[in-house]
Design an enzyme around this catalytic site. Structure first.
Site, PDB file in Angstrom:
ATOM      1  N   SER A   8       0.804  -1.246  -0.308  1.00 56.42           N
ATOM      2  CA  SER A   8      -0.357  -0.347  -0.298  1.00 56.42           C
ATOM      3  C   SER A   8       0.253   1.042  -0.018  1.00 56.42           C
ATOM      4  O   SER A   8       2.351   1.164   0.342  1.00 56.42           O
ATOM      5  CB  SER A   8      -0.551   0.388   1.694  1.00 56.42           C
ATOM      6  OG  SER A   8      -0.601   0.143   2.435  1.00 56.42           O
ATOM      7  N   GLU A  10       1.523   5.634   0.815  1.00 58.52           N
ATOM      8  CA  GLU A  10       0.964   7.208   1.289  1.00 58.52           C
ATOM      9  C   GLU A  10       1.286   7.809   0.575  1.00 58.52           C
ATOM     10  O   GLU A  10       2.533   7.986   0.107  1.00 58.52           O
ATOM     11  CB  GLU A  10       1.889   6.532   2.631  1.00 58.52           C
ATOM     12  CG  GLU A  10       0.670   7.697   3.581  1.00 58.52           C
ATOM     13  CD  GLU A  10       1.521   8.384   5.007  1.00 58.52           C
ATOM     14  OE1 GLU A  10       0.855   7.078   5.638  1.00 58.52           O
ATOM     15  OE2 GLU A  10       2.207   8.577   5.723  1.00 58.52           O
ATOM     16  N   ASP A 101      -1.470  15.546  16.682  1.00 60.29           N
ATOM     17  CA  ASP A 101      -0.861  16.043  17.649  1.00 60.29           C
ATOM     18  C   ASP A 101      -1.380  16.995  18.885  1.00 60.29           C
ATOM     19  O   ASP A 101      -2.903  17.687  18.259  1.00 60.29           O
ATOM     20  CB  ASP A 101       0.320  16.694  17.113  1.00 60.29           C
ATOM     21  CG  ASP A 101       1.058  15.669  15.989  1.00 60.29           C
ATOM     22  OD1 ASP A 101       1.527  14.314  16.497  1.00 60.29           O
ATOM     23  OD2 ASP A 101       1.639  16.062  15.170  1.00 60.29           O
ATOM     24  N   PHE A 211      13.380  14.552   9.789  1.00 63.11           N
ATOM     25  CA  PHE A 211      12.013  13.640  10.454  1.00 63.11           C
ATOM     26  C   PHE A 211      12.058  12.198  11.156  1.00 63.11           C
ATOM     27  O   PHE A 211      11.281  12.483  12.161  1.00 63.11           O
ATOM     28  CB  PHE A 211      11.659  12.588   8.640  1.00 63.11           C
ATOM     29  CG  PHE A 211      10.568  13.640   7.578  1.00 63.11           C
ATOM     30  CD1 PHE A 211      10.791  15.042   7.728  1.00 63.11           C
ATOM     31  CD2 PHE A 211      10.526  12.923   6.612  1.00 63.11           C
ATOM     32  CE1 PHE A 211       9.732  15.567   6.502  1.00 63.11           C
ATOM     33  CE2 PHE A 211       9.533  13.861   5.222  1.00 63.11           C
ATOM     34  CZ  PHE A 211       9.396  15.104   5.836  1.00 63.11           C
ATOM     35  N   HIS A 261       3.499  -1.047   3.826  1.00 67.36           N
ATOM     36  CA  HIS A 261       3.535   0.120   3.860  1.00 67.36           C
ATOM     37  C   HIS A 261       3.892   1.370   3.148  1.00 67.36           C
ATOM     38  O   HIS A 261       4.915   1.457   4.185  1.00 67.36           O
ATOM     39  CB  HIS A 261       2.003   0.951   4.805  1.00 67.36           C
ATOM     40  CG  HIS A 261       1.663   1.997   4.597  1.00 67.36           C
ATOM     41  ND1 HIS A 261       0.393   2.199   3.572  1.00 67.36           N
ATOM     42  CD2 HIS A 261       2.228   3.020   5.489  1.00 67.36           C
ATOM     43  CE1 HIS A 261      -0.286   3.000   3.571  1.00 67.36           C
ATOM     44  NE2 HIS A 261       0.615   4.154   4.150  1.00 67.36           N
TER      45      HIS A 261
END
Length: 278
Positions: A8, A10, A101, A211, A261
């Protein structure tokens, strides 16, 4: 190009017309992977919520299942109910349910909110729509950065599964042992929903390291040092990253991961290269 496990993808919703057109072109290249579904991230505080729905509609129109992210912090039950109706009207059958968040300086003990945790959102979706949606939730092989302890983090995940989650997608990671340990510990607690590893292709060192520092994904010291040492040598970064991620994914697949993913960052080339190697 079909892998021996489901894959999959994103995406994040673009904010400009040029970004929308670029993502549409990149998606067409990535559809060669025959993705099981494509997820689309959900902007905090309303920043890209309409963009999420627009991107999901475009993917569905292209004949591929799409799963919008849905975060609940800062949202009332009426807001979530409206989103669920919009998803149903668009033909969505899968949702990635997340807490989201907290605003800086705030947390579960501050003020009133209809939702405090992802399990509350999962439970509400089930109450409102029954089994209409397949619900994915987040998992953290290296512990959620805000969890009090590793065991509290496992308890939090188990509560999401008990609330009605069908499966989970992990935060990206670079240590296969952390993933397998997470799966083993949850199974010992009787939690057996599929946990799909999240994969971040390594293509740009400064962005990846930034990140990773922000979300708590541990980059092995040797890998970090080599990526930093390459500096502006983008080709060496891509070569090292490709070899490392290919090896990681092969180990995950050989170890029984149910799917992969891939966090594409709206770029097709790194994901296609990785899957070609697999």
């Amino acid at each position: 190009m079909a892998l021996n496990v489901p894959v999959s993808l994103e995406f994040f919703p673009p904010r400009t017309l040029a970004g929308i057109e670029n993502l549409a072109a990149e998606r067409q290249k990535l559809y060669a992977l025959q993705p099981e579904f494509c997820s689309v991230t959900f902007g905090a505080g309303g920043s890209t919520q309409q963009g999420t729905l627009n991107t999901v509609r475009a993917i569905l129109k292209e004949g591929v299942p799409a799963a919008p992210h849905l975060s609940c912090i800062g949202q009332a039950k009426g807001d979530i109910r409206r989103h669920l109706k919009e998803f149903q009207a668009a033909g969505v059958r899968r949702i990635v349910a997340l807490r989201g968040d907290w605003p800086s300086g705030y947390g579960p003990s501050d003020g009133d909110s209809d939702f405090y945790y992802a399990r509350d959102l999962v439970r509400f979706i089930r109450e409102e729509t029954g089994n209409y949606f397949h619900i994915d939730v987040a998992a953290y092989p290296e512990m959620h950065p805000q969890a009090r302890t590793p065991w509290a983090d496992l308890d939090a995940f188990a509560s999401k599964a008990a609330a009605g989650a069908n499966s989970a997608i992990t935060q990206y990671f670079f240590n296969a042992d952390a993933y397998f340990r997470l799966v083993d510990e949850l199974q010992r607690r009787g939690v057996d929903i599929p946990i799909v590893p999240g994969i971040m292709p390594i293509n740009h060192a400064p962005q990846l390291l930034r990140f990773s520092d922000a979300c708590g994904a541990e980059v092995p010291r040797w890998l970090r040092l080599r990526l930093e040492a390459y500096g502006d040598d983008a080709e060496s970064v891509r070569t090292l990253g490709h070899e490392f991620m290919t090896s990681l994914c092969r180990r995950l697949i050989d170890g029984g991961a149910p799917a992969l993913h891939i966090y594409t960052l709206n770029r097709s080339a790194p994901t296609l290269a990785l899957c070609q190697s697999l």
